[in-house]
Design an enzyme around this catalytic site. Structure first.
Site, PDB file in Angstrom:
ATOM      1  N   LEU A   1      -4.694  -1.161   0.351  1.00  0.00           N
ATOM      2  CA  LEU A   1      -4.479  -0.469  -1.010  1.00  0.00           C
ATOM      3  C   LEU A   1      -3.904   0.882  -0.782  1.00  0.00           C
ATOM      4  CD1 LEU A   1      -7.787  -1.907  -2.697  1.00  0.00           C
ATOM      5  CD2 LEU A   1      -5.684  -3.097  -2.516  1.00  0.00           C
TER       6      LEU A   1
ATOM      7  N   TYR B   1      11.823   6.812   9.266  1.00  0.00           N
ATOM      8  CA  TYR B   1      11.724   5.438   8.964  1.00  0.00           C
ATOM      9  C   TYR B   1      12.746   4.250   9.576  1.00  0.00           C
ATOM     10  CZ  TYR B   1      12.540   1.709   5.650  1.00  0.00           C
ATOM     11  OH  TYR B   1      12.492   0.401   5.224  1.00  0.00           O
TER      12      TYR B   1
ATOM     13  N   ILE C   1       6.896  -6.371  -2.218  1.00  0.00           N
ATOM     14  CA  ILE C   1       7.624  -7.689  -1.586  1.00  0.00           C
ATOM     15  C   ILE C   1       6.610  -8.523  -1.253  1.00  0.00           C
ATOM     16  CG2 ILE C   1       9.206  -8.257   0.130  1.00  0.00           C
ATOM     17  CD1 ILE C   1      10.461  -5.710  -0.072  1.00  0.00           C
TER      18      ILE C   1
ATOM     19  N   PHE D   1       4.035  -7.063   6.290  1.00  0.00           N
ATOM     20  CA  PHE D   1       4.728  -5.980   5.481  1.00  0.00           C
ATOM     21  C   PHE D   1       4.190  -4.581   5.701  1.00  0.00           C
ATOM     22  CE2 PHE D   1       5.082 -10.011   3.209  1.00  0.00           C
ATOM     23  CZ  PHE D   1       6.240 -10.125   2.690  1.00  0.00           C
TER      24      PHE D   1
ATOM     25  N   ASP E   1      -4.924  -5.968   3.213  1.00  0.00           N
ATOM     26  CA  ASP E   1      -4.090  -4.722   2.611  1.00  0.00           C
ATOM     27  C   ASP E   1      -5.335  -3.682   2.567  1.00  0.00           C
ATOM     28  OD1 ASP E   1      -1.479  -4.834   0.577  1.00  0.00           O
ATOM     29  OD2 ASP E   1      -3.003  -2.977   0.619  1.00  0.00           O
TER      30      ASP E   1
ATOM     31  N   LYS F   1      11.838   1.326  12.093  1.00  0.00           N
ATOM     32  CA  LYS F   1      12.380  -0.296  11.983  1.00  0.00           C
ATOM     33  C   LYS F   1      13.092  -0.532  13.197  1.00  0.00           C
ATOM     34  CE  LYS F   1      10.389  -1.165   8.014  1.00  0.00           C
ATOM     35  NZ  LYS F   1       9.431  -2.074   8.070  1.00  0.00           N
TER      36      LYS F   1
ATOM     37  N   ASN G   1      14.093   5.406  -5.071  1.00  0.00           N
ATOM     38  CA  ASN G   1      15.188   4.123  -5.083  1.00  0.00           C
ATOM     39  C   ASN G   1      15.801   4.039  -6.503  1.00  0.00           C
ATOM     40  OD1 ASN G   1      14.674   3.896  -2.241  1.00  0.00           O
ATOM     41  ND2 ASN G   1      13.862   1.690  -2.550  1.00  0.00           N
ATOM     42  N   LEU G   2      17.038   3.593  -6.539  1.00  0.00           N
ATOM     43  CA  LEU G   2      17.729   3.586  -7.563  1.00  0.00           C
ATOM     44  C   LEU G   2      16.977   2.817  -8.832  1.00  0.00           C
ATOM     45  CD1 LEU G   2      20.399   4.343  -9.208  1.00  0.00           C
ATOM     46  CD2 LEU G   2      21.315   2.196  -8.195  1.00  0.00           C
TER      47      LEU G   2
ATOM     48  N   GLY H   1       1.623  -5.494  -1.683  1.00  0.00           N
ATOM     49  CA  GLY H   1       2.465  -4.432  -2.220  1.00  0.00           C
ATOM     50  C   GLY H   1       3.604  -5.368  -2.932  1.00  0.00           C
TER      51      GLY H   1
ATOM     52  N   SER I   1      15.064  -4.195   7.930  1.00  0.00           N
ATOM     53  CA  SER I   1      15.636  -3.404   6.787  1.00  0.00           C
ATOM     54  C   SER I   1      17.091  -3.129   7.413  1.00  0.00           C
ATOM     55  CB  SER I   1      15.250  -1.927   6.524  1.00  0.00           C
ATOM     56  OG  SER I   1      16.083  -1.112   5.921  1.00  0.00           O
TER      57      SER I   1
HETATM   58  C1  UD1 Z   1      17.049   3.144   0.633  1.00  0.00           C
HETATM   59  C2  UD1 Z   1      16.870   3.657   1.868  1.00  0.00           C
HETATM   60  C3  UD1 Z   1      16.703   2.637   3.069  1.00  0.00           C
HETATM   61  C4  UD1 Z   1      15.729   1.734   2.540  1.00  0.00           C
HETATM   62  C5  UD1 Z   1      16.056   1.136   1.149  1.00  0.00           C
HETATM   63  C6  UD1 Z   1      14.908   0.243   0.830  1.00  0.00           C
HETATM   64  C7  UD1 Z   1      17.914   6.179   2.103  1.00  0.00           C
HETATM   65  C8  UD1 Z   1      18.709   7.005   2.464  1.00  0.00           C
HETATM   66  N1  UD1 Z   1      17.824   4.659   2.254  1.00  0.00           N
HETATM   67  O1  UD1 Z   1      18.463   2.369   0.708  1.00  0.00           O
HETATM   68  O2  UD1 Z   1      16.540   3.245   4.233  1.00  0.00           O
HETATM   69  O3  UD1 Z   1      15.727   0.621   3.352  1.00  0.00           O
HETATM   70  O4  UD1 Z   1      15.987   2.228   0.360  1.00  0.00           O
HETATM   71  O5  UD1 Z   1      15.143  -0.155  -0.673  1.00  0.00           O
HETATM   72  O6  UD1 Z   1      16.958   6.233   1.215  1.00  0.00           O
HETATM   73  N2  UD1 Z   1      21.085   6.447  -5.965  1.00  0.00           N
HETATM   74  C9  UD1 Z   1      21.431   7.394  -7.190  1.00  0.00           C
HETATM   75  N3  UD1 Z   1      20.465   8.138  -7.894  1.00  0.00           N
HETATM   76  C10 UD1 Z   1      19.191   7.956  -7.636  1.00  0.00           C
HETATM   77  C11 UD1 Z   1      18.508   6.756  -6.778  1.00  0.00           C
HETATM   78  C12 UD1 Z   1      19.834   6.401  -5.895  1.00  0.00           C
HETATM   79  O7  UD1 Z   1      22.680   7.327  -7.355  1.00  0.00           O
HETATM   80  O8  UD1 Z   1      18.355   8.482  -8.318  1.00  0.00           O
HETATM   81  C13 UD1 Z   1      21.968   5.714  -5.258  1.00  0.00           C
HETATM   82  C14 UD1 Z   1      21.759   6.176  -3.833  1.00  0.00           C
HETATM   83  O9  UD1 Z   1      22.718   7.377  -3.663  1.00  0.00           O
HETATM   84  C15 UD1 Z   1      22.553   5.056  -3.263  1.00  0.00           C
HETATM   85  C16 UD1 Z   1      22.290   3.691  -4.261  1.00  0.00           C
HETATM   86  O10 UD1 Z   1      21.838   4.392  -5.565  1.00  0.00           O
HETATM   87  O11 UD1 Z   1      23.913   5.083  -3.421  1.00  0.00           O
HETATM   88  C17 UD1 Z   1      21.171   3.054  -3.814  1.00  0.00           C
HETATM   89  O12 UD1 Z   1      19.885   3.863  -3.432  1.00  0.00           O
HETATM   90  P1  UD1 Z   1      18.496   3.364  -2.790  1.00  0.00           P
HETATM   91  O13 UD1 Z   1      17.965   2.498  -3.898  1.00  0.00           O
HETATM   92  O14 UD1 Z   1      17.746   4.717  -2.580  1.00  0.00           O
HETATM   93  O15 UD1 Z   1      18.605   2.592  -1.717  1.00  0.00           O
HETATM   94  P2  UD1 Z   1      19.525   2.914  -0.165  1.00  0.00           P
HETATM   95  O16 UD1 Z   1      19.988   4.243  -0.314  1.00  0.00           O
HETATM   96  O17 UD1 Z   1      20.645   1.914  -0.105  1.00  0.00           O
END
Ligand code: UD1
Length: 430
Positions: A84, A245, A63, A154, A82, A249, A295-296, A61, A198
């Protein structure tokens, strides 16, 4: 054949993998009697050289793959398990290629790397561990019963939204399978363990807005001295976990803490990841999930490559420099090296206690807007953004205090947010 084992750097092979479907039941003292149709398992011990190995469960994966590469670079022999389910077998070739390239450049021996495609919850795991038992008289001065000197685990489901929709799957895999795994490892004399945890375990404590210390989430009541010199007491437990989730953890950590308290021969490190991002500088390893990301960084990548038209920024009214949320973004290679440091401490029995938690972050926060700016700079493209309200369950700030990992593991993150952005773009644009 469920095992791929290569040592020739110059010609990375193309493994054809299949999932083992063994059905065996045996204890560590009894050879598993049914090895199915997998010829590599018909002769216990036959294919395993006398050496020490690190078992990495979920090693293909995001990480896991970066960690396996760093382990190989440090000279560890690695056995990957793994299934897959959220990774691709091609990652194995890439790890092998990068390790070989490194060893060629440095003149190091190329350690052994093996892959077993199986669900870690299947009975096949027992057959595998049987093969890695130490041979009688192989090394009379070593009392260890297994050639596996440490395990990094992991393999867990990790989508917050999916965990809300399918909680039982999450509890079954992340907690149920995990308990069975620990029992099986102990049966084979394996008690060095590194767990992927986490920062989510801090729950709503993160809303306090100051860097999180390990003492902010403990499994036995603790007193400690804070940065101002004041004596503090933390009750065990947690508040404000927002998803199944996150609860899995926290539960796994609590189980590990109880286990180590009951049997101090365990040596266990739980690593609390903050926000892992970025990719290997080669552009060959990265975040390549089978699931749709939430995730962002992966979402920004989808916007940059035209898969998604705009980035929704969730929350512009947080108490931060620009109103967007702050996170501690840690480069995945730094994180991988943190695993190597933790594993070394686990294997040498140098942890301050049989169960020890560590924050793996940089100690510095960046806003979502700063991430957008860094990715625009790396890709030399603009990112269309739409401002939305806060996402349910989000906290405004989540940053690590990294003092413990620095002093006890001699580890600290090296890479910047711009490194994260550049390497992400290198991977995505490839
Ligand atoms: C998320 C998980 C967390 C996990 C971590 C692993 C949630 C609530 N939490 O954390 O449990 O351990 O990922 O990486 O999902 N954002 C935007 N637009 C987007 C996506 C994200 O603005 O399309 C913002 C989010 O609102 C946040 C920041 O970016 O403020 C980070 O978001 P993200 O990457 O999803 O991580 P976490 O929320 O910190």
């Amino acid at each position: 054949m469920d095992t791929q084992s290569f040592s020739d750097a110059s010609s990375p092979p193309s493994p054809s993998l299949s999932v083992s479907t063994l059905s065996v039941a045996a204890t560590a003292d009894t050879a598993p009697s049914d090895f199915g149709d997998d010829s590599s398992l018909t002769s216990p011990n036959a294919a395993v050289e006398d050496a020490s190995y690190i078992l990495v469960i979920g090693g293909l994966g995001y990480i896991g793959s970066h960690t396996v590469l760093e382990l190989l670079k440090e000279g560890y022999n690695v056995v990957i398990v793994d299934d897959l389910s959220n990774s691709f077998s091609s990652v194995f070739d890439r790890i092998n290629f990068l390790a070989a390239e490194h060893c060629q450049a440095t003149g190091q021996r190329l350690p052994s790397l093996k892959l077993h495609c199986m669900d870690y919850r299947s009975p096949s795991l027992r057959s595998l561990l049987w093969r890695y038992r130490t041979r009688p008289n192989a090394n009379p001065s070593d009392s260890r019963r297994s050639m596996i000197h440490g395990v990094i685990h992991f393999a867990a489901f990790k989508s917050v939204s999916e965990s809300i929709a399918r909680p039982l799957d999450y509890y079954q895999n992340n907690v149920g399978g995990f308990i069975d795994l620990l029992s099986t490892l102990k049966e084979f004399g394996i008690d060095g363990f590194v767990f992927s945890s986490s920062a989510t375990v801090y729950g709503s404590v993160a809303n306090r807005g100051i860097p999180l210390r390990e003492e902010d989430c403990v499994h036995q009541t603790e007193t400690y001295t804070d940065a101002s010199g004041a004596e503090r007491r933390t009750e065990n437990g947690v508040r404000g976990l927002t998803s199944p989730y996150g609860r899995t953890k926290w539960m796994c950590e609590a189980i590990l803490a109880d286990l180590a308290a009951s049997d101090p021969s365990w040596s266990i490190a739980a690593l609390r990841y903050f926000n892992p991002v970025g990719c290997h500088s080669s552009g060959l390893l990265g975040e390549d999930s089978r699931q749709t990301p939430t995730n962002l960084f992966p979402i920004i990548s989808r916007v940059l490559t035209g898969v998604k038209p705009t980035l929704d920024v969730f929350g512009t009214d947080w108490a931060t420099s620009d109103g967007t949320a702050v996170r501690d973004f840690i480069h995945v290679v730094d994180l991988a090296r943190g695993h190597v440091s933790a594993l070394a401490a686990v294997a040498a029995r140098k942890l301050a206690s049989p169960f020890r938690t560590f924050n793996l972050g940089t100690g510095h926060g960046h806003t979502v807007q700063e991430v957008v700016d860094s990715m625009e700079h790396a890709a030399k493209r603009s990112i269309p953004v739409r401002h939305e309200g806060r996402r349910a369950g989000d906290v405004g700030s989540c940053v690590a205090d990294v003092q413990r990992a620095t002093s006890e593991l001699d580890w600290r993150a090296q890479k910047s947010l711009q490194d994260c952005a550049e390497s992400t773009w290198a991977y995505v644009s490839k």
